[in-house]
Scaffold this active site. Structure first.
Site, PDB file in Angstrom:
ATOM      1  N   LYS A   1      -3.329  -2.376   7.968  1.00 47.35           N
ATOM      2  CA  LYS A   1      -3.557  -3.807   8.133  1.00 47.35           C
ATOM      3  C   LYS A   1      -2.675  -4.445   6.920  1.00 47.35           C
ATOM      4  O   LYS A   1      -2.101  -3.966   6.086  1.00 47.35           O
ATOM      5  CB  LYS A   1      -4.957  -4.261   7.516  1.00 47.35           C
ATOM      6  CG  LYS A   1      -5.757  -4.607   8.894  1.00 47.35           C
ATOM      7  CD  LYS A   1      -4.981  -5.825   9.596  1.00 47.35           C
ATOM      8  CE  LYS A   1      -5.762  -5.710  11.149  1.00 47.35           C
ATOM      9  NZ  LYS A   1      -4.962  -6.325  12.040  1.00 47.35           N
TER      10      LYS A   1
ATOM     11  N   ASP B   1       0.897  -1.356   0.102  1.00 46.56           N
ATOM     12  CA  ASP B   1       0.085   0.023   0.061  1.00 46.56           C
ATOM     13  C   ASP B   1       0.990   1.074  -0.140  1.00 46.56           C
ATOM     14  O   ASP B   1       1.499   1.261   1.071  1.00 46.56           O
ATOM     15  CB  ASP B   1      -0.956   0.000   1.241  1.00 46.56           C
ATOM     16  CG  ASP B   1      -1.835   1.113   1.298  1.00 46.56           C
ATOM     17  OD1 ASP B   1      -1.695   2.202   0.439  1.00 46.56           O
ATOM     18  OD2 ASP B   1      -2.735   0.965   2.220  1.00 46.56           O
TER      19      ASP B   1
ATOM     20  N   TYR C   1       0.570   0.599  15.117  1.00 43.19           N
ATOM     21  CA  TYR C   1      -0.119  -0.021  13.946  1.00 43.19           C
ATOM     22  C   TYR C   1       0.112   1.006  12.524  1.00 43.19           C
ATOM     23  O   TYR C   1       0.291   2.328  12.686  1.00 43.19           O
ATOM     24  CB  TYR C   1      -1.827   0.609  14.322  1.00 43.19           C
ATOM     25  CG  TYR C   1      -2.733   0.258  13.103  1.00 43.19           C
ATOM     26  CD1 TYR C   1      -2.838  -0.740  12.715  1.00 43.19           C
ATOM     27  CD2 TYR C   1      -3.342   1.443  12.623  1.00 43.19           C
ATOM     28  CE1 TYR C   1      -3.782  -1.137  11.503  1.00 43.19           C
ATOM     29  CE2 TYR C   1      -4.141   1.333  11.441  1.00 43.19           C
ATOM     30  CZ  TYR C   1      -4.461  -0.010  11.174  1.00 43.19           C
ATOM     31  OH  TYR C   1      -5.361  -0.029   9.960  1.00 43.19           O
TER      32      TYR C   1
HETATM   33  P1  13P Z   1      -5.164  -0.019   4.901  1.00 43.39           P
HETATM   34  O1  13P Z   1      -4.372  -1.033   5.399  1.00 43.39           O
HETATM   35  O2  13P Z   1      -5.739  -0.697   3.568  1.00 43.39           O
HETATM   36  O3  13P Z   1      -4.215   1.012   4.331  1.00 43.39           O
HETATM   37  O4  13P Z   1      -6.295   0.386   5.659  1.00 43.39           O
HETATM   38  C1  13P Z   1      -5.858   0.989   6.997  1.00 43.39           C
HETATM   39  C2  13P Z   1      -7.194   1.386   7.654  1.00 43.39           C
HETATM   40  O5  13P Z   1      -6.903   1.728   8.834  1.00 43.39           O
HETATM   41  C3  13P Z   1      -8.643   1.340   7.303  1.00 43.39           C
HETATM   42  O6  13P Z   1      -9.455   2.104   8.029  1.00 43.39           O
HETATM   43 MG    MG Z   2      -4.622  -1.590   2.107  1.00 43.45          MG
HETATM   44 MG    MG Z   3      -3.981   2.537   3.020  1.00 44.46          MG
END
Ligand code: 13P
Ligand code: MG
Ligand code: MG
Ligand code: 13P
Length: 365
Positions: free
Chosen positions: A231, A11, A228
């Site tokens: 994801k 990402d 964090y």
């Molecule tokens: P991504 O990992 O797809 O960027 O999503 C992060 C997120 O916090 C969505 O609310």
């Molecule tokens: Mg993502």
């Molecule tokens: Mg993202």
């Protein structure tokens, strides 16, 4: 002909928020990989997206963990990040956790799934990609494909699958792995893979031949970065037909949506919804989590034109059910089981709140 199929993803910026990928970022990646194909490093490639994740699918003869291939992917992500920064995309460079590339993208943020194999007379491969969930999301689908005769009836009636499959399971917290055989060790296997935030199926092998059947990305961004950072949004390659489950047996687990961790802020439980690539645009509460499946019919390492497997209408009911499940989970707001259990909240604001209020906790008498 021995080929390596490498899937490396990251990402590097969302458009808008975390909901999708920007066409200019995809175009930049296409340009980078086209050059590598022209130079002879790649046999073929396919650039795609799942939500806000840039997906690089590459075939070559450099073997697994090739520094050349990993550098190509890293450089592509760096160039894409430049485009993302110019467009002020959300979280530009989000998954590039280190400043400089050091030979292998593992542990640096991007997700990797690679397998080297002798291309069969016919080599149908399905590549699954998910957004807004983590690597353990593949545990139940992989178990169903390769160990559950109610899903894969081929395990019962196809003589070339009847001996079963071997599962390599990783403990992502302790950095250990164990190999277990299906069918005779399925109860032991399920003790571990039923806890998908810690135990993740890394690979599956055909027992009679030792042939690689499936490989997944297993990195956990929060465990790498200690906070964090989005994801993990995992990928999984599955070889199909012949000594492996048929395409329909491989897709079937996704017809019954299950709850996975991820969704908003990576801190919730929500349904995994199978969608086409154009529908991988998680918008409701940054979700619900999505899975796409691209089918490739390899030919001398050439990927050809992929098929968007979940575009099929037979997954409409699963999508509808996933939306109903999303409603049910959303009703819980910040309460478990919608919000992830405490242990999983370690990488969010939870430790700060606990340390701020530590002195206000008094002993019960
Ligand atoms: P991504 O990992 O797809 O960027 O999503 C992060 C997120 O916090 C969505 O609310
Ligand atoms: Mg993502
Ligand atoms: Mg993202
Ligand atoms: P194979 O014999 O190639 O595995 O095909 C079986 C099949 O496609 C049944 O659906």
């Amino acid at each position: 002909m021995k080929i390596t199929l490498s899937h490396i993803k990251a990402d590097i910026g969302g458009y808008v928020g975390h909901s999708a990928s920007h066409p200019e970022v995809l175009a930049k990646a296409e340009e980078c990989l086209a050059k590598a194909k022209q130079a002879g490093l790649l046999i073929d490639y396919h650039v795609t997206k799942c939500g806000d994740d840039l997906q690089l699918i590459m075939t070559h003869q450099q073997g697994e963990e090739s520094p050349k291939i990993h550098k190509l992917a890293w450089d592509t992500f760096v160039e894409g990040t430049e485009v993302a920064k110019k467009l002020k995309l959300y979280g530009a460079g989000q998954d590039l956790l280190v400043d400089a590339f050091a030979g292998n993208v593992k542990g640096m943020g991007p997700g990797v799934a690679e397998m080297e194999f002798e291309e069969r007379k016919s080599e149908p491969v399905i590549i699954f990609m998910a957004d807004n969930t983590s690597a353990g999301a593949w545990n139940m689908p992989l178990y169903k494909m390769f160990a559950d005769p109610f899903n894969t009836i081929g395990l019962v009636i196809a003589p070339n699958m009847h001996t079963g499959f071997t599962f390599e399971v990783h403990d992502v917290k302790e950095h250990k792995k164990i190999t277990l055989n299906a069918p005779e060790e399925i109860y032991d296997l399920l003790v571990f893979i039923g806890a998908p935030s810690r135990y993740v199926i890394k690979a599956v092998y055909h027992r009679d031949t030792g042939e690689i059947a499936s490989v997944s990305s297993t990195q956990r961004l929060s465990l790498i970065a200690d906070r964090y950072v989005g994801k993990d949004d995992p990928v999984c390659i599955v070889r199909t037909q012949g000594i492996f489950p048929a395409v329909g047996e491989v897709l079937e687990p996704f017809a019954s949506p299950i709850l996975v961790e991820g969704w908003m802020r990576g801190s919730h439980t929500g349904p995994l919804m199978p969608v086409s690539i154009p529908d991988s645009t998680p918008a409701r509460f940054d979700g619900p989590p999505r899975v796409v499946g691209l089918g490739f019919q390899l030919s001398e390492g050439n990927l050809g034109k992929p098929r968007d497997m979940f575009a099929d209408k037979s997954f409409n009911l699963a999508r509808h059910q996933a939306n109903e499940m999303a409603d049910m989970m959303r009703r819980h707001g910040p309460f478990e089981p919608h919000r992830l259990p405490l242990e999983e909240m370690e990488y969010t604001t939870m430790p700060q709140v606990i340390s701020k209020l530590r002195d206000r906790f008094v002993d019960l008498d």
